[in-house]
Design a protein around this motif. Structure first.
Motif, PDB file in Angstrom:
ATOM      1  N   LEU A   1       0.926  -1.295  -0.035  1.00  0.00           N
ATOM      2  CA  LEU A   1       0.011   0.036   0.042  1.00  0.00           C
ATOM      3  C   LEU A   1       0.792   1.135  -0.011  1.00  0.00           C
ATOM      4  O   LEU A   1       0.542   2.022  -0.759  1.00  0.00           O
ATOM      5  N   GLU A   2       2.046   1.394   0.700  1.00  0.00           N
ATOM      6  CA  GLU A   2       2.797   2.403   0.777  1.00  0.00           C
ATOM      7  C   GLU A   2       3.325   2.751  -0.429  1.00  0.00           C
ATOM      8  O   GLU A   2       3.478   3.971  -1.051  1.00  0.00           O
TER       9      GLU A   2
ATOM     10  N   SER B   1       0.135   3.553  -3.104  1.00  0.00           N
ATOM     11  CA  SER B   1      -0.597   5.152  -2.771  1.00  0.00           C
ATOM     12  C   SER B   1       0.218   6.180  -3.577  1.00  0.00           C
ATOM     13  O   SER B   1      -0.602   7.009  -3.503  1.00  0.00           O
TER      14      SER B   1
ATOM     15  N   LYS C   1      -6.284   7.298  -5.574  1.00  0.00           N
ATOM     16  CA  LYS C   1      -7.041   6.885  -4.606  1.00  0.00           C
ATOM     17  C   LYS C   1      -6.805   5.213  -4.505  1.00  0.00           C
ATOM     18  O   LYS C   1      -7.000   4.562  -5.742  1.00  0.00           O
ATOM     19  N   ILE C   2      -6.790   4.716  -3.372  1.00  0.00           N
ATOM     20  CA  ILE C   2      -6.859   3.024  -3.306  1.00  0.00           C
ATOM     21  C   ILE C   2      -7.853   2.764  -2.250  1.00  0.00           C
ATOM     22  O   ILE C   2      -8.017   3.197  -1.234  1.00  0.00           O
TER      23      ILE C   2
ATOM     24  N   LEU D   1      -1.656   6.785   5.589  1.00  0.00           N
ATOM     25  CA  LEU D   1      -1.872   6.902   4.294  1.00  0.00           C
ATOM     26  C   LEU D   1      -3.179   7.706   3.957  1.00  0.00           C
ATOM     27  O   LEU D   1      -4.491   7.089   3.999  1.00  0.00           O
TER      28      LEU D   1
ATOM     29  N   ASN E   1      -4.735   8.707   1.203  1.00  0.00           N
ATOM     30  CA  ASN E   1      -5.421   8.358   0.048  1.00  0.00           C
ATOM     31  C   ASN E   1      -5.868   6.916   0.211  1.00  0.00           C
ATOM     32  O   ASN E   1      -6.212   6.353  -1.035  1.00  0.00           O
ATOM     33  N   VAL E   2      -6.289   6.399   1.087  1.00  0.00           N
ATOM     34  CA  VAL E   2      -6.300   4.839   1.009  1.00  0.00           C
ATOM     35  C   VAL E   2      -7.615   4.901   2.103  1.00  0.00           C
ATOM     36  O   VAL E   2      -7.509   5.182   3.201  1.00  0.00           O
TER      37      VAL E   2
END
Ligand code: COA
Length: 159
Positions: free
Chosen positions: A21-22, A25, A30-31, A61, A63-64
């Motif tokens: 994810l890091e 992202s 967006k995730i 994070l 945008n997750v």
């Protein structure tokens, strides 16, 4: 907006998943982490617990986001208007299973591709079931999972 979905059982989320994810992202706007009930796996944590643990573990994070869903992944992807599916690859042994799933999803939804991201070498041995087994047998899993998961595992195993 480039929106991607990162699906999985996340029972529980590990440092390996957070590494993926890091990295991703930074690539997507967006995730959405989509937590799925995998009918082939017996879960330790409920879907609600898994979502909560992920929320607590990804607060750095911006945008997750995290949601749970049931049904076919491609239907969810279509509903969200996502442009990609994210999957992590640890070793060559992941590839066969992942490739089959990616081709299946591509066949069902041709406009969307699966993007594979390599795990950091220090995390390639981590799996959710490995973490659970080690924790149940009294092992220290603090290097493999984020703190909220470590705490919840201890709580759960006391019950
Ligand atoms: N770091 C650490 N662990 C990782 C990892 C990484 N980078 N990448 C994968 N893993 C581990 C997971 O922890 C998990 O370990 P476990 O088997 O010990 O639990 C394993 O690799 C893979 O599990 P996961 O990523 O959760 O996928 P899954 O195989 O449980 O489920 C779905 C995959 C959810 C995407 C798939 O089942 C699905 O799409 N389901 C919805 C129904 C559907 O559409 N089916 C058709 C699909 S073709």
């Amino acid at each position: 907006m480039k929106l991607a979905v990162y699906p999985g059982s996340f029972d529980p989320i590990t440092r390996g998943h957070i590494d993926i994810l890091e990295k991703t992202s930074k690539i997507f706007d967006k995730i959405i982490i989509a937590v799925v009930h995998n009918i082939n796996k017996k879960a330790l944590f409920t879907l609600e617990e898994r979502v909560e643990l992920i929320k607590e573990s990804i607060s750095h994070l911006d945008n997750v986001e995290v949601e749970s869903f049931s049904g076919l992944l491609v239907d969810y992807i279509r509903e969200k208007k996502a442009c990609a599916i994210i999957r992590g690859l640890r070793t060559v042994s992941d590839f066969e299973y992942e490739a089959t799933m990616a081709y299946m999803n591509k066949n069902l939804l041709p406009d969307v591709d699966t993007i594979f991201v390599m795990s950091r070498p220090e995390y390639i041995f981590i799996s959710s079931s490995g973490v659970k087994e080690a924790a149940i047998l009294g092992g220290d899993v603090s290097a493999m999972v984020p703190l909220p998961v470590e705490k919840k595992l201890k709580e759960k195993l006391k019950q």
